[in-house]
Design a protein around this motif. Structure first.
Motif, PDB file in Angstrom:
ATOM      1  N   PHE A  22      36.102   7.133 -42.888  1.00 11.26           N
ATOM      2  CA  PHE A  22      35.195   6.312 -43.924  1.00 11.26           C
ATOM      3  C   PHE A  22      34.366   5.852 -43.056  1.00 11.26           C
ATOM      4  O   PHE A  22      33.204   5.412 -43.222  1.00 11.26           O
ATOM      5  CB  PHE A  22      35.569   6.009 -45.496  1.00 11.26           C
ATOM      6  N   ILE A  23      34.780   4.880 -42.173  1.00 12.55           N
ATOM      7  CA  ILE A  23      34.439   4.889 -41.375  1.00 12.55           C
ATOM      8  C   ILE A  23      32.905   5.206 -41.053  1.00 12.55           C
ATOM      9  O   ILE A  23      31.677   4.592 -40.472  1.00 12.55           O
ATOM     10  CB  ILE A  23      34.985   3.440 -40.301  1.00 12.55           C
ATOM     11  N   SER A  24      33.630   6.416 -40.334  1.00 13.22           N
ATOM     12  CA  SER A  24      32.698   7.285 -39.788  1.00 13.22           C
ATOM     13  C   SER A  24      31.845   7.780 -40.141  1.00 13.22           C
ATOM     14  O   SER A  24      30.695   7.591 -40.159  1.00 13.22           O
ATOM     15  CB  SER A  24      33.154   8.519 -38.543  1.00 13.22           C
ATOM     16  N   MET A  25      31.709   8.332 -41.583  1.00  8.69           N
ATOM     17  CA  MET A  25      31.011   8.712 -42.799  1.00  8.69           C
ATOM     18  C   MET A  25      29.942   7.662 -42.800  1.00  8.69           C
ATOM     19  O   MET A  25      28.992   7.788 -43.023  1.00  8.69           O
ATOM     20  CB  MET A  25      32.149   8.703 -44.119  1.00  8.69           C
ATOM     21  N   ASN A  26      30.112   6.249 -42.968  1.00  8.23           N
ATOM     22  CA  ASN A  26      29.605   5.008 -42.804  1.00  8.23           C
ATOM     23  C   ASN A  26      28.891   5.134 -42.251  1.00  8.23           C
ATOM     24  O   ASN A  26      27.102   4.667 -42.030  1.00  8.23           O
ATOM     25  CB  ASN A  26      30.210   3.671 -43.165  1.00  8.23           C
ATOM     26  N   LYS A  27      28.783   5.364 -40.563  1.00  6.76           N
ATOM     27  CA  LYS A  27      28.196   5.309 -39.978  1.00  6.76           C
ATOM     28  C   LYS A  27      27.130   6.605 -39.171  1.00  6.76           C
ATOM     29  O   LYS A  27      26.146   6.274 -38.542  1.00  6.76           O
ATOM     30  CB  LYS A  27      29.400   4.736 -38.325  1.00  6.76           C
ATOM     31  N   ASN A  28      27.949   7.759 -39.902  1.00  3.98           N
ATOM     32  CA  ASN A  28      27.180   8.815 -39.560  1.00  3.98           C
ATOM     33  C   ASN A  28      25.892   9.447 -40.079  1.00  3.98           C
ATOM     34  O   ASN A  28      25.923  10.555 -39.978  1.00  3.98           O
ATOM     35  CB  ASN A  28      28.246   9.148 -38.702  1.00  3.98           C
TER      36      ASN A  28
END
Length: 206
Positions: free
Chosen positions: A58-64
């Motif tokens: 979800f960190i990656s989802m937020n960033k990308n």
């Protein structure tokens, strides 16, 4: 006037989140967090690793998220991120985790594979082999599968993803997905048979 509580459609949330709507982003996390955690936990059978993968996903989802070109592909895109982090954790945990390769003996044609995949749509391993007592057995059996086969089984049998969706997530052909699923289910059945596990009873303890 009575307030109606409607669950916003995922595509609407994705579009809004890509535009910078923080509430929409938070709602996406809320909707998908449990599914990604369950997927990761089935894969590792380890709470800490499942949480690690879920948080990173979800960190990656937020960033990308803004890089996602088609909102309708969000589901496959999110699972691909989670799957990649699962692979990453496996590489980190190589000294702890051992996943021996298991082959099903004999040659099988495409019809065999299609029939097995078709049956699997209606019967996941827990449904076939029964009740709570067998969950531990199934977890141990899943852990023996090669990584790529285990991933396909979890996505198809536990997450309910379609063959097409799994192919998109893993970036392989649909036939390859079917083949991996066929051999994985065959290996599981063979192993459970060796352990004398059936629908009626468990004749040993793990």
């Amino acid at each position: 006037m009575k307030e109606v509580n409607l669950m916003p459609h995922t595509n609407f949330l994705v579009n809004a989140a890509k535009s910078g709507d923080v509430l929409a982003m938070n709602q996406l996390v809320k909707q998908w967090q449990k599914r990604i955690y369950n997927f990761s936990y089935k894969y590792f059978n380890d709470y800490d690793l499942a949480m690690e993968v879920t948080q990173k996903t979800f960190i990656s989802m937020n960033k990308n998220l803004r890089k996602l070109k088609e909102d309708a592909l969000f589901k496959s895109w999110l699972y691909r991120i989670a799957a990649n982090y699962c692979h990453e954790e496996v590489r980190k945990q190589q000294k702890r985790w051992v996943f021996p390769f298991m082959k099903v003996q004999g040659q099988h044609d495409n019809k065999d594979i299609e029939n097995t995949v078709s049956r699997s749509t209606h019967e996941n391993p827990e449904q076939v082999y029964g009740s709570k007592e067998l969950k531990t057995v199934l977890k141990k059996a899943l852990a023996t599968l090669p990584e790529e086969q285990r991933m396909v089984v979890i996505m198809k049998e536990y997450e309910g993803l379609k063959i097409r969706e799994i192919a998109e997530i893993m970036e392989i052909s649909e036939n390859t997905v079917k083949s991996r699923l066929y051999y994985a289910l065959g290996s599981l059945k063979k192993l459970l048979d060796q352990w004398n596990v059936n629908r009626e009873t468990v004749q040993y303890e793990i």
